[in-house]
Design an enzyme around this catalytic site. Structure first.
Site, PDB file in Angstrom:
ATOM      1  N   ASP A 170       0.835  -1.215   0.000  1.00  0.00           N
ATOM      2  CA  ASP A 170       0.000   0.000   0.000  1.00  0.00           C
ATOM      3  C   ASP A 170       0.865   1.259   0.000  1.00  0.00           C
ATOM      4  OD1 ASP A 170       0.923  -0.798   2.553  1.00  0.00           O
ATOM      5  OD2 ASP A 170      -0.417   0.644   3.508  1.00  0.00           O
ATOM      6  N   GLU A 171       0.293   2.328  -0.443  1.00  0.00           N
ATOM      7  CA  GLU A 171       0.853   3.670  -0.313  1.00  0.00           C
ATOM      8  C   GLU A 171       2.339   3.739  -0.674  1.00  0.00           C
ATOM      9  OE1 GLU A 171      -1.865   5.772   3.052  1.00  0.00           O
ATOM     10  OE2 GLU A 171      -0.587   4.155   3.800  1.00  0.00           O
TER      11      GLU A 171
END
Ligand code: ACM
Length: 533
Positions: free
Chosen positions: A338-339
């Site tokens: 993620d991210e």
């Protein structure tokens, strides 16, 4: 009898209640707490709602003479010991474990078409039996039995009782096989006793997966022998600059053992290629420029990335996943994903193309946050969706497309089941980037229809993550998790046909005294009519 309290005038409610009580001929019962306690909990007043309930007949009463029959295997005996460990302190009864006889409480394995986790609980004046195809089912049946007894059964000193279980039959099995909860032990390190306490709370609601977010920018929390500075240095702080900490391999094995004894599988996560400042700070060679950044104790995201071009990165990933897989009897390794805002898209795709086969090499199945669907999820991979109502249609479409192509989904919509979101603007703990999430909003959605176009077979279940930027103590975790955790557990377990906010809030209200008895610090949401006594 359920009323919408916001629209019913108060006088009407009170009058209505009096009339109902009088009509039922139990006016004096309501006036005497002792007598009121004699009405056993209805068989359907359980969270998660059972798949099927047939009330009928007189209740069973646990007495000083009750035994717990656990014929068969050592595992059934162990579940019996777990049950008596709960029942003995408050009842004060000996509750011996026996192998023979009749009546009393019986736990028995018996093929009955109830699946890997289902059970049947039957209560008559002669006894209570829980039968299941497999031990996990017996354990879940024990949780139901527990909730059918008065909340005072959770106390550690002798209580008056009576200890009655309503007559009838519960037949129950889960809607989804994956019913998870995540603890972020990186932002603030959580000790083994803190994790065990949470595991006990998860078990009460039939949650069967414990996802541990073991690494992030602020801390690396698991010993890796081949890269010792990850834990020794990368684990030496946390958000706010506290001392942090990490699990030794013995600690981690103890968590796995404790969870397994409660039929939870541990899903370890090493977040990559972003969320890696603690690793980058520990080893200069993992950085593209060969310079280790300082440790980080803030709460920003998206600024760190492993160096996708360097071989050292893949040596690191291989060693870490090999050691973690060797410690983990469970099926999954979660690789984050993620991210990764500091990783180019091309680098992200090439990194995930190299790392996913490493998970398979060590005999595990990949789980990644849903950004993995923007790369090339391998066959059998599972994506954990953490989007919001306002997530772009394009991003949702990418997840739906992956699910149509065989990627499994775990649903963790952040504006529903991220347990660290504030309930209201006045909630003293938590964050609000995904929105304010009161109890009803958290409960009132359907996993099957949440992402239109996803085939039903792709949905593995529901997971409620608890991120700890603002949380340190067990009381903090509990305040954010309760009551919402119970709702997430119900979404994962109970048939869609049982989904009903008004019925749910009645069952939820009944959990309040149990949480009081267990010492669980919970948010007394005004959306729920908590009992006052
Ligand atoms: C996440 O909340 N960044 C998975």
């Amino acid at each position: 009898m359920r009323r919408n309290h916001s629209t019913t005038p108060r006088t009407t409610r009170i009058l209505g209640s009096l009339l109902l009580v009088a009509a039922a001929g139990v006016f004096t019962v309501a006036a005497h707490p002792e007598a009121r306690a004699a009405a056993p909990t209805p068989l359907d007043r359980v969270i998660p709602a059972p798949a099927s309930v047939e009330p009928g007949g007189a209740p069973y009463r646990i007495t000083r003479a009750t035994g717990v029959r656990v014929g068969g295997s050592a595992e059934v005996r162990r579940i019996g010991a777990y049950l008596t460990g709960i029942l003995r302190p408050a009842t004060g009864y000996p509750l011996p474990l026996t192998e023979h006889g009749t009546g009393g409480i019986e736990l028995r394995l018996s093929k009955g078409g109830l699946g890997a986790e289902g059970y049947r609980l039957r209560s008559t004046p002669a006894g209570v039996s829980i039968t299941a195809d497999a031990p996990a089912g017996l354990f879940h049946g024990v949780q139901t039995l527990r909730q059918l007894l008065p909340a005072a059964v959770e106390r550690k000193t002798v209580q008056p009782g009576p200890w009655r279980i309503a007559g009838g039959t519960v037949e129950d099995r889960p809607r989804y096989a994956y019913r998870g909860a995540m603890l972020d032990v990186s932002r603030h390190f959580l000790t083994v006793p803190q994790v065990k306490r949470y595991i006990d709370q998860l078990a009460l609601y039939k949650i069967n997966e414990l996802h541990l977010h073991l690494s992030d920018d602020q801390g690396w929390r698991i010993t890796v022998d081949s890269w010792p500075r990850l834990a020794a240095y990368g684990g030496s702080t946390e958000v706010g600059g506290g001392a942090g900490g990490h699990y030794t391999k013995a600690d981690y094995r103890e968590i796995v053992r404790y969870a397994a004894a409660r039929y939870l599988e541990v899903v370890p996560e090493i977040d990559m290629p972003g969320h890696t400042n603690a690793a980058l700070a520990s080893y200069a060679k993992l950085n593209c420029d060969g310079v280790a950044p300082p440790l980080y104790t803030g709460t920003e995201v998206g600024f760190s990335s492993l160096c996708v071009a360097k071989q050292a990165t893949y040596d690191f990933v291989d060693d870490v996943l090999r050691e973690l897989a060797a410690l983990t009897p469970g099926r999954y390794l979660h690789i984050g994903g993620d991210e990764a805002h500091s990783t180019s898209h091309a680098d992200y795709v090439s990194f995930m193309d190299r790392v996913q086969p490493v998970v398979a090499k060590y005999g595990k199945t990949v789980i990644g946050w849903h950004q993995l669907t923007g790369a090339h999820p391998v066959q059998g991979a599972i994506a954990q969706y953490w989007g919001l109502d306002r997530t772009s249609a394009a991003e949702k479409a990418q997840v739906v497309e992956a699910a149509r192509n065989g990627t499994g989904l775990i649903l963790s919509p952040a504006d529903r089941v991220y347990l660290d979101m504030k309930y209201t603007k006045d909630t003293p703990l938590g964050l609000d980037w995904a929105g304010l999430v009161e109890v009803r909003r958290s409960y009132d959605w359907d996993p099957a229809t949440y992402l239109p176009g996803v085939p039903a077979s792709a949905i593995r279940g529901v997971e409620a993550p608890l991120w700890t930027e603002t949380l340190k103590k067990s009381a903090d975790l509990e305040y954010m998790a309760f009551p919402r955790l119970a709702g997430a557990a119900e979404l994962g377990w109970s048939p869609a046909a049982t989904h009903d906010w008004d019925a749910y809030r009645t069952r939820l209200a009944a959990q309040g005294p149990r949480w009081d008895a267990l010492g669980i610090n919970y948010y007394r949401s005004p959306q729920v009519s908590w009992p006052t006594s």
